[in-house]
Design a protein around this motif. Structure first.
Motif, PDB file in Angstrom:
ATOM      1  N   GLU A 152       0.822  -1.212   0.000  1.00 55.81           N
ATOM      2  CA  GLU A 152       0.000   0.000   0.000  1.00 55.81           C
ATOM      3  C   GLU A 152       0.855   1.260   0.000  1.00 55.81           C
ATOM      4  N   LEU A 153       1.931   1.246   0.787  1.00 63.58           N
ATOM      5  CA  LEU A 153       2.792   2.421   0.835  1.00 63.58           C
ATOM      6  C   LEU A 153       3.351   2.741  -0.546  1.00 63.58           C
ATOM      7  N   ALA A 154       3.866   1.731  -1.235  1.00 66.30           N
ATOM      8  CA  ALA A 154       4.438   1.961  -2.559  1.00 66.30           C
ATOM      9  C   ALA A 154       3.373   2.369  -3.574  1.00 66.30           C
ATOM     10  N   ALA A 155       2.212   1.726  -3.515  1.00 67.63           N
ATOM     11  CA  ALA A 155       1.143   2.037  -4.467  1.00 67.63           C
ATOM     12  C   ALA A 155       0.667   3.478  -4.315  1.00 67.63           C
ATOM     13  N   ARG A 156       0.533   3.921  -3.087  1.00 68.74           N
ATOM     14  CA  ARG A 156       0.061   5.280  -2.865  1.00 68.74           C
ATOM     15  C   ARG A 156       1.150   6.298  -3.184  1.00 68.74           C
ATOM     16  N   ALA A 157       2.405   5.926  -2.972  1.00 73.06           N
ATOM     17  CA  ALA A 157       3.503   6.830  -3.317  1.00 73.06           C
ATOM     18  C   ALA A 157       3.582   7.050  -4.820  1.00 73.06           C
ATOM     19  N   LEU A 158       3.381   5.982  -5.594  1.00 72.61           N
ATOM     20  CA  LEU A 158       3.575   6.055  -7.040  1.00 72.61           C
ATOM     21  C   LEU A 158       2.272   6.163  -7.818  1.00 72.61           C
ATOM     22  N   GLY A 159       1.128   6.084  -7.114  1.00 77.26           N
ATOM     23  CA  GLY A 159      -0.155   6.349  -7.753  1.00 77.26           C
ATOM     24  C   GLY A 159      -0.699   5.248  -8.627  1.00 77.26           C
ATOM     25  N   TYR A 160      -0.616   4.009  -8.191  1.00 78.66           N
ATOM     26  CA  TYR A 160      -1.194   2.903  -8.957  1.00 78.66           C
ATOM     27  C   TYR A 160      -2.097   2.065  -8.056  1.00 78.66           C
ATOM     28  N   SER A 161      -2.938   1.229  -8.692  1.00 77.94           N
ATOM     29  CA  SER A 161      -3.846   0.338  -7.963  1.00 77.94           C
ATOM     30  C   SER A 161      -3.200  -1.034  -7.803  1.00 77.94           C
ATOM     31  N   LEU A 162      -3.539  -1.702  -6.710  1.00 76.46           N
ATOM     32  CA  LEU A 162      -2.944  -3.001  -6.396  1.00 76.46           C
ATOM     33  C   LEU A 162      -3.768  -4.146  -6.967  1.00 76.46           C
ATOM     34  N   ALA A 163      -3.077  -5.180  -7.446  1.00 78.30           N
ATOM     35  CA  ALA A 163      -3.738  -6.443  -7.769  1.00 78.30           C
ATOM     36  C   ALA A 163      -4.203  -7.087  -6.474  1.00 78.30           C
ATOM     37  N   PRO A 164      -5.243  -7.931  -6.526  1.00 78.90           N
ATOM     38  CA  PRO A 164      -5.775  -8.512  -5.289  1.00 78.90           C
ATOM     39  C   PRO A 164      -4.762  -9.354  -4.520  1.00 78.90           C
ATOM     40  N   SER A 165      -3.945 -10.129  -5.236  1.00 77.24           N
ATOM     41  CA  SER A 165      -3.034 -11.062  -4.572  1.00 77.24           C
ATOM     42  C   SER A 165      -1.591 -10.659  -4.832  1.00 77.24           C
ATOM     43  N   PRO A 166      -0.726 -10.817  -3.820  1.00 80.25           N
ATOM     44  CA  PRO A 166       0.681 -10.462  -4.007  1.00 80.25           C
ATOM     45  C   PRO A 166       1.418 -11.486  -4.859  1.00 80.25           C
ATOM     46  N   ASP A 167       2.349 -10.996  -5.644  1.00 79.41           N
ATOM     47  CA  ASP A 167       3.252 -11.836  -6.425  1.00 79.41           C
ATOM     48  C   ASP A 167       4.659 -11.584  -5.893  1.00 79.41           C
ATOM     49  N   PHE A 168       5.266 -12.609  -5.286  1.00 79.95           N
ATOM     50  CA  PHE A 168       6.578 -12.439  -4.656  1.00 79.95           C
ATOM     51  C   PHE A 168       7.717 -12.436  -5.672  1.00 79.95           C
ATOM     52  N   GLY A 169       7.470 -12.944  -6.876  1.00 79.51           N
ATOM     53  CA  GLY A 169       8.414 -12.767  -7.970  1.00 79.51           C
ATOM     54  C   GLY A 169       9.715 -13.530  -7.874  1.00 79.51           C
ATOM     55  N   LEU A 170       9.759 -14.617  -7.100  1.00 76.83           N
ATOM     56  CA  LEU A 170      10.992 -15.386  -7.040  1.00 76.83           C
ATOM     57  C   LEU A 170      11.213 -16.122  -8.350  1.00 76.83           C
ATOM     58  N   LYS A 171      12.442 -16.201  -8.784  1.00 74.99           N
ATOM     59  CA  LYS A 171      12.765 -16.813 -10.063  1.00 74.99           C
ATOM     60  C   LYS A 171      12.372 -18.290 -10.073  1.00 74.99           C
ATOM     61  N   ARG A 172      12.002 -18.766 -11.239  1.00 75.48           N
ATOM     62  CA  ARG A 172      11.571 -20.153 -11.378  1.00 75.48           C
ATOM     63  C   ARG A 172      12.725 -21.092 -11.686  1.00 75.48           C
ATOM     64  N   HIS A 173      13.885 -20.560 -11.908  1.00 74.85           N
ATOM     65  CA  HIS A 173      15.045 -21.399 -12.188  1.00 74.85           C
ATOM     66  C   HIS A 173      16.215 -20.878 -11.363  1.00 74.85           C
ATOM     67  N   PHE A 174      17.056 -21.784 -10.925  1.00 75.80           N
ATOM     68  CA  PHE A 174      18.209 -21.408 -10.125  1.00 75.80           C
ATOM     69  C   PHE A 174      19.481 -21.889 -10.798  1.00 75.80           C
ATOM     70  N   ALA A 175      20.527 -21.095 -10.666  1.00 77.69           N
ATOM     71  CA  ALA A 175      21.825 -21.514 -11.189  1.00 77.69           C
ATOM     72  C   ALA A 175      22.361 -22.660 -10.335  1.00 77.69           C
ATOM     73  N   HIS A 176      23.343 -23.398 -10.877  1.00 81.56           N
ATOM     74  CA  HIS A 176      23.945 -24.502 -10.133  1.00 81.56           C
ATOM     75  C   HIS A 176      24.555 -23.984  -8.833  1.00 81.56           C
ATOM     76  N   THR A 177      24.338 -24.736  -7.780  1.00 82.24           N
ATOM     77  CA  THR A 177      24.981 -24.452  -6.508  1.00 82.24           C
ATOM     78  C   THR A 177      26.025 -25.533  -6.265  1.00 82.24           C
ATOM     79  N   ALA A 178      26.689 -25.428  -5.132  1.00 82.21           N
ATOM     80  CA  ALA A 178      27.712 -26.422  -4.814  1.00 82.21           C
ATOM     81  C   ALA A 178      27.099 -27.807  -4.637  1.00 82.21           C
TER      82      ALA A 178
END
Length: 357
Positions: A152-178
């Motif tokens: 809400e803070l960001a939406a009101r600061a920048l003047g846009y409406s929010l989608a009903p559900s949050p999208d956390f946006g984590l990547k669907r693929h990960f690079a190789h780890t150890a």
């Protein structure tokens, strides 16, 4: 438009603020979004789709020796890094003195503004300098979920409406780890126990974890146990030892993993059961079947949204009972089975392995 988000810590708070990035990108395609965060939490932001730049700091450590030569050198390097860009908007999502200082140090483009919370919200820290530094201080409903507060803070600061559900946006693929990625055929039977928390009064009794683990083992699940320090490692080993008495392999203690690798491993689990902690909130962000345990009636502020049924919180005083947690877990599984088309991203990731983007 160039936007700087300031949310320094802690892990759970940073995870709760992740949807702000996707909200901004949906409303303002092409926006450049940077984020200042404590260095130890930077790996989780590196997995967030759409962030242009992650600017790490170590304010927690610098405050312990503010006058040392090393601190002065690192502080000056941080300021130089921070001030590389002129921002059209700087949004302090944290509301503390330290975040206000960072927001004040950032450079504004002509016509740019600094935004911050104008008031404290229930159960959250707040310090007056955040609104003194801001060009625009925005008042939000005091009784608000931590995720929604940042959105809400960001939406009101920048003047846009929010989608009903949050999208956390984590990547669907990960690079190789150890560590080699887990084979897809082994995914469906792993359940992670997140027992570690920075507050002892949020812990769940060891006997409860063991009893729940036995039920999961009997149902065909393997329990996996992450940890973040030596005390948590000892507790993980104790739970694993009790579960492995009847047969080896019922429980596995993971090695100490960096935050991005830990997120990768959680994403490959059938689900997570954990106390109110940053790692449990990562499970929510991954959209995994998840039961979150509360010894205090505060799930309304930090817990998962139970509307989907695949993620729920369980409250009990002095602690939730094993039966209640088990029933909640079965309910999450039932929801997933009734809506197979909404299978968690975690299983999509398991199929793609660690091919990267």
């Amino acid at each position: 438009m160039k936007i700087l988000l300031v949310k320094l810590s802690s892990l759970g708070d940073v995870v709760h603020a992740l949807p702000v990035v996707q909200d901004i990108l949906a409303a303002l395609p092409g926006a450049q979004i940077d984020w200042v965060v404590e260095k130890s939490f930077a790996p989780i932001l590196a997995l967030s789709t759409g962030l242009q730049r992650v600017i790490p700091c170590e304010i927690r450590r610098w405050r312990k020796s503010p006058l040392s030569a090393v601190t002065r050198q690192q502080w000056n390097a941080f300021k130089a890094d921070l001030r590389q860009t002129d921002y059209d908007a700087v949004i302090d999502l944290q509301g503390l003195t330290k975040s206000a200082v960072v927001a004040r140090l950032a450079r504004l483009a002509p016509g740019g503004k600094r935004y911050a919370l104008a008031n404290q919200t229930d159960g959250s820290g707040y310090e007056a300098p955040t609104r003194w530094v801001a060009d625009v201080a925005i008042r939000v409903n005091p009784h608000i979920h931590a995720v929604q507060r940042s959105r809400e803070l960001a939406a009101r600061a920048l003047g846009y409406s929010l989608a009903p559900s949050p999208d956390f946006g984590l990547k669907r693929h990960f690079a190789h780890t150890a560590r080699a990625p887990t084979a897809p055929e082994k995914i469906a039977n792993r359940v992670a126990f997140v027992h570690g928390t920075s507050r002892a009064d949020k812990e769940w009794p060891l006997a409860h974890w063991t009893a729940l683990g036995h039920r999961l083992n009997a149902a065909g699940y393997q329990v996996v146990l992450p940890h973040g320090n030596e005390n948590e490692k000892r507790k993980s080993q104790s739970i694993a030892s009790a579960l492995n008495e009847s047969a080896p392999g019922h429980a596995v203690v993971w090695p100490l993993l960096p935050l991005d690798a830990l997120t990768h491993e959680l994403a490959q689990c059938a689900g997570v059961i954990g106390v109110d902690s940053g790692v449990s909130h990562i499970a929510v962000a991954l959209d995994l079947p998840h039961v979150q345990l509360y010894n205090f009636d505060t799930a309304w502020r930090t817990g998962p949204d139970a509307a989907s049924g695949r993620q729920v919180s369980v409250y009990g005083a002095p602690a939730p009972g094993v039966d209640d947690v088990w029933c909640a877990w079965l309910g999450c599984l039932e929801t997933v089975q009734q809506a197979p088309e909404q299978t968690s991203d975690a299983l999509e990731w398991s199929a793609s392995g660690a091919d990267g983007e």
